[in-house]
Design a protein around this motif. Structure first.
Motif, mmCIF file in Angstrom:
data_model
loop_
_atom_site.group_PDB
_atom_site.id
_atom_site.type_symbol
_atom_site.label_atom_id
_atom_site.label_comp_id
_atom_site.label_asym_id
_atom_site.label_seq_id
_atom_site.Cartn_x
_atom_site.Cartn_y
_atom_site.Cartn_z
ATOM 1 N N PRO A 124 -3.896 4.328 -9.986
ATOM 2 C CA PRO A 124 -3.593 2.880 -9.593
ATOM 3 C C PRO A 124 -3.426 1.900 -10.573
ATOM 4 C CG PRO A 124 -5.862 3.923 -8.718
ATOM 5 C CD PRO A 124 -5.211 4.917 -9.781
ATOM 6 N N ALA A 125 -3.810 1.749 -11.596
ATOM 7 C CA ALA A 125 -3.675 0.764 -12.640
ATOM 8 C C ALA A 125 -2.057 1.116 -13.017
ATOM 9 C CB ALA A 125 -4.355 1.481 -14.212
ATOM 10 N N GLY A 126 -1.529 2.218 -12.950
ATOM 11 C CA GLY A 126 0.064 2.331 -13.580
ATOM 12 C C GLY A 126 0.678 1.654 -12.270
ATOM 13 N N ALA A 127 0.333 1.849 -11.107
ATOM 14 C CA ALA A 127 0.962 1.695 -9.894
ATOM 15 C C ALA A 127 0.993 -0.047 -9.941
ATOM 16 C CB ALA A 127 0.442 2.115 -8.580
ATOM 17 N N ASP A 128 -0.103 -0.527 -10.245
ATOM 18 C CA ASP A 128 -0.095 -2.015 -10.064
ATOM 19 C C ASP A 128 0.909 -2.719 -11.442
ATOM 20 O OD1 ASP A 128 -1.824 -2.013 -8.000
ATOM 21 O OD2 ASP A 128 -3.924 -2.759 -9.483
ATOM 22 N N ASP A 154 0.900 -1.183 -0.173
ATOM 23 C CA ASP A 154 0.076 0.100 -0.041
ATOM 24 C C ASP A 154 0.886 1.197 0.089
ATOM 25 O OD1 ASP A 154 -2.409 -1.417 -0.007
ATOM 26 O OD2 ASP A 154 -2.508 -1.661 2.100
ATOM 27 N N ILE A 155 1.737 1.403 0.937
ATOM 28 C CA ILE A 155 2.853 2.350 0.861
ATOM 29 C C ILE A 155 3.555 2.466 -0.534
ATOM 30 C CG2 ILE A 155 5.006 3.352 2.010
ATOM 31 C CD1 ILE A 155 3.971 2.016 4.573
ATOM 32 N N LEU A 156 3.908 1.585 -0.867
ATOM 33 C CA LEU A 156 4.794 1.549 -2.392
ATOM 34 C C LEU A 156 3.728 1.985 -3.406
ATOM 35 C CD1 LEU A 156 7.108 0.677 -3.968
ATOM 36 C CD2 LEU A 156 6.372 -1.700 -4.169
ATOM 37 N N ARG A 157 2.447 1.556 -3.390
ATOM 38 C CA ARG A 157 1.790 1.911 -4.632
ATOM 39 C C ARG A 157 1.514 3.435 -4.404
ATOM 40 N NH1 ARG A 157 -2.499 -3.075 -4.965
ATOM 41 N NH2 ARG A 157 -1.923 -3.155 -2.869
ATOM 42 N N ALA A 158 1.188 3.808 -3.070
ATOM 43 C CA ALA A 158 0.913 5.426 -2.703
ATOM 44 C C ALA A 158 1.910 6.138 -3.317
ATOM 45 C CB ALA A 158 0.502 5.444 -1.385
ATOM 46 N N GLY A 159 2.972 5.567 -3.137
ATOM 47 C CA GLY A 159 4.247 6.249 -3.315
ATOM 48 C C GLY A 159 4.479 6.571 -4.871
ATOM 49 N N LEU A 160 4.063 5.469 -5.717
ATOM 50 C CA LEU A 160 4.277 5.389 -7.058
ATOM 51 C C LEU A 160 3.149 6.234 -7.668
ATOM 52 C CD1 LEU A 160 4.559 1.609 -7.518
ATOM 53 C CD2 LEU A 160 6.444 3.403 -8.207
ATOM 54 N N ARG A 161 2.002 6.301 -7.057
ATOM 55 C CA ARG A 161 0.957 7.342 -7.436
ATOM 56 C C ARG A 161 1.232 8.534 -7.460
ATOM 57 N NH1 ARG A 161 -2.481 3.207 -5.004
ATOM 58 N NH2 ARG A 161 -3.067 4.709 -3.198
ATOM 59 N N ARG A 162 2.292 9.282 -6.792
ATOM 60 C CA ARG A 162 2.696 10.387 -6.740
ATOM 61 C C ARG A 162 2.961 11.018 -7.861
ATOM 62 N NH1 ARG A 162 6.161 12.242 -1.921
ATOM 63 N NH2 ARG A 162 5.564 14.030 -2.610
ATOM 64 N N PHE A 220 3.559 -1.431 -12.479
ATOM 65 C CA PHE A 220 4.778 -1.358 -12.021
ATOM 66 C C PHE A 220 5.390 -2.432 -11.025
ATOM 67 C CE2 PHE A 220 8.299 -0.139 -9.118
ATOM 68 C CZ PHE A 220 9.361 0.697 -9.683
ATOM 69 N N VAL A 221 4.291 -2.617 -9.881
ATOM 70 C CA VAL A 221 4.459 -3.688 -8.960
ATOM 71 C C VAL A 221 4.503 -5.109 -9.662
ATOM 72 C CG1 VAL A 221 3.571 -4.991 -6.946
ATOM 73 C CG2 VAL A 221 3.724 -2.244 -7.151
ATOM 74 N N ARG A 222 3.648 -5.288 -10.668
ATOM 75 C CA ARG A 222 3.501 -6.760 -11.501
ATOM 76 C C ARG A 222 5.013 -6.900 -12.001
ATOM 77 N NH1 ARG A 222 -1.368 -5.428 -14.665
ATOM 78 N NH2 ARG A 222 0.186 -5.116 -16.431
ATOM 79 N N GLU A 223 5.528 -5.984 -12.731
ATOM 80 C CA GLU A 223 6.745 -6.205 -13.454
ATOM 81 C C GLU A 223 7.909 -5.863 -12.569
ATOM 82 O OE1 GLU A 223 7.563 -6.018 -16.838
ATOM 83 O OE2 GLU A 223 5.401 -6.337 -17.171
ATOM 84 N N VAL A 224 8.053 -5.355 -11.422
ATOM 85 C CA VAL A 224 9.247 -5.213 -10.398
ATOM 86 C C VAL A 224 9.300 -6.220 -9.672
ATOM 87 C CG1 VAL A 224 8.306 -3.862 -8.448
ATOM 88 C CG2 VAL A 224 10.729 -3.321 -9.035
ATOM 89 N N ALA A 248 6.490 -10.045 -4.496
ATOM 90 C CA ALA A 248 5.733 -11.201 -5.215
ATOM 91 C C ALA A 248 5.058 -12.324 -4.265
ATOM 92 C CB ALA A 248 6.946 -12.106 -5.815
ATOM 93 N N PRO A 249 4.208 -13.153 -4.529
ATOM 94 C CA PRO A 249 3.517 -13.183 -6.028
ATOM 95 C C PRO A 249 2.540 -11.872 -5.924
ATOM 96 C CG PRO A 249 2.485 -14.828 -4.849
ATOM 97 C CD PRO A 249 3.765 -14.387 -3.805
#
Length: 217
Positions: free
Chosen positions: A139-143, A125-133, A145-149, A157-158
């Motif tokens: 939210p889709a873009g953050a997801d 949640d913290i990671l995605r919130a940081g990405l969304r800045r 990023f996490v899918r790939e990273v 993972a997973p």
């Protein structure tokens, strides 16, 4: 056995991460993580994934591989590179967002997304919130990023988001990320990032689902 055959088909034919397709040699380094951030931002728009990947490749081919180089480019150079990749619908707005996002990354994290990883400390949640800045990153873009990273940040993972699970449902595969990951490990050792990308492709392309049905028949 049917699920296993479906998974074998899916990973052998469509098991390529979007980062690899965009020419990113993903490692836990500031530059490649930044390139993944750019790609994730482009993929999150309502545009064909192939156009987003092509636009990312064009940006990188023109030298915009780091936040410093992105800021060093002109707005028009970014527009032209996006257009070269077929990203015309969103090129002007995205060109602005890429410049603003690179500036934000430098100010907040010194251009190094590993600082965000440390800040999140395994909390998605913290990671995605940081990405969304990042400007333009929802939210889709953050997801994405996490899918790939997760290929280089194993603590994530997973990670199979709603789009990946939609692909699993269409293919008649298990609905649980843990079950999907276990099934994938039985046939392919490349990890959950590859699985996630393959499932997303199935969610986006009905022809993949039809091909899989033919394999199961």
């Amino acid at each position: 056995m049917t699920a296993r055959r479906t998974m074998e088909f899916l990973l052998s034919r469509y098991g390529t991460t979007y980062a690899a397709e965009a020419g990113i040699q993903l490692r836990n380094t500031p530059q490649s993580l930044y390139q993944l951030l750019v790609l994730s931002d482009l993929l999150s728009a309502r545009i064909r994934a192939s156009a987003a990947v092509a636009a990312a490749r064009a940006l990188f081919a023109h030298g915009m591989r780091s936040p410093e180089r992105m800021i060093g480019s002109t707005w028009q150079q970014r527009v032209d590179a996006l257009g070269e990749g077929g990203y015309q619908r969103y090129d002007e707005r995205t060109a602005t967002q890429l410049g603003d996002g690179a500036q934000l990354l430098l100010v907040e994290y010194g251009g190094d997304l590993r600082r965000l990883r440390k800040e999140a400390d395994g909390d998605l949640d913290i990671l995605r919130a940081g990405l969304r800045r990042t400007p333009g990153m929802g939210p889709a873009g953050a997801d994405i990023f996490v899918r790939e990273v997760q290929a280089v940040w194993p603590e994530t993972a997973p990670f199979l988001d709603a789009k990946a699970l939609q692909g699993a449902e269409k293919l008649g595969l298990p609905a649980s990320p843990a079950e999907l990951a276990r099934l994938a490990e039985q046939v392919d050792d490349r990890g959950p990032a590859v699985l996630a990308a393959a499932l997303v492709r199935a969610a986006l392309d009905k022809h993949i689902v039809e091909e899989a049905a033919g394999v199961r028949a």
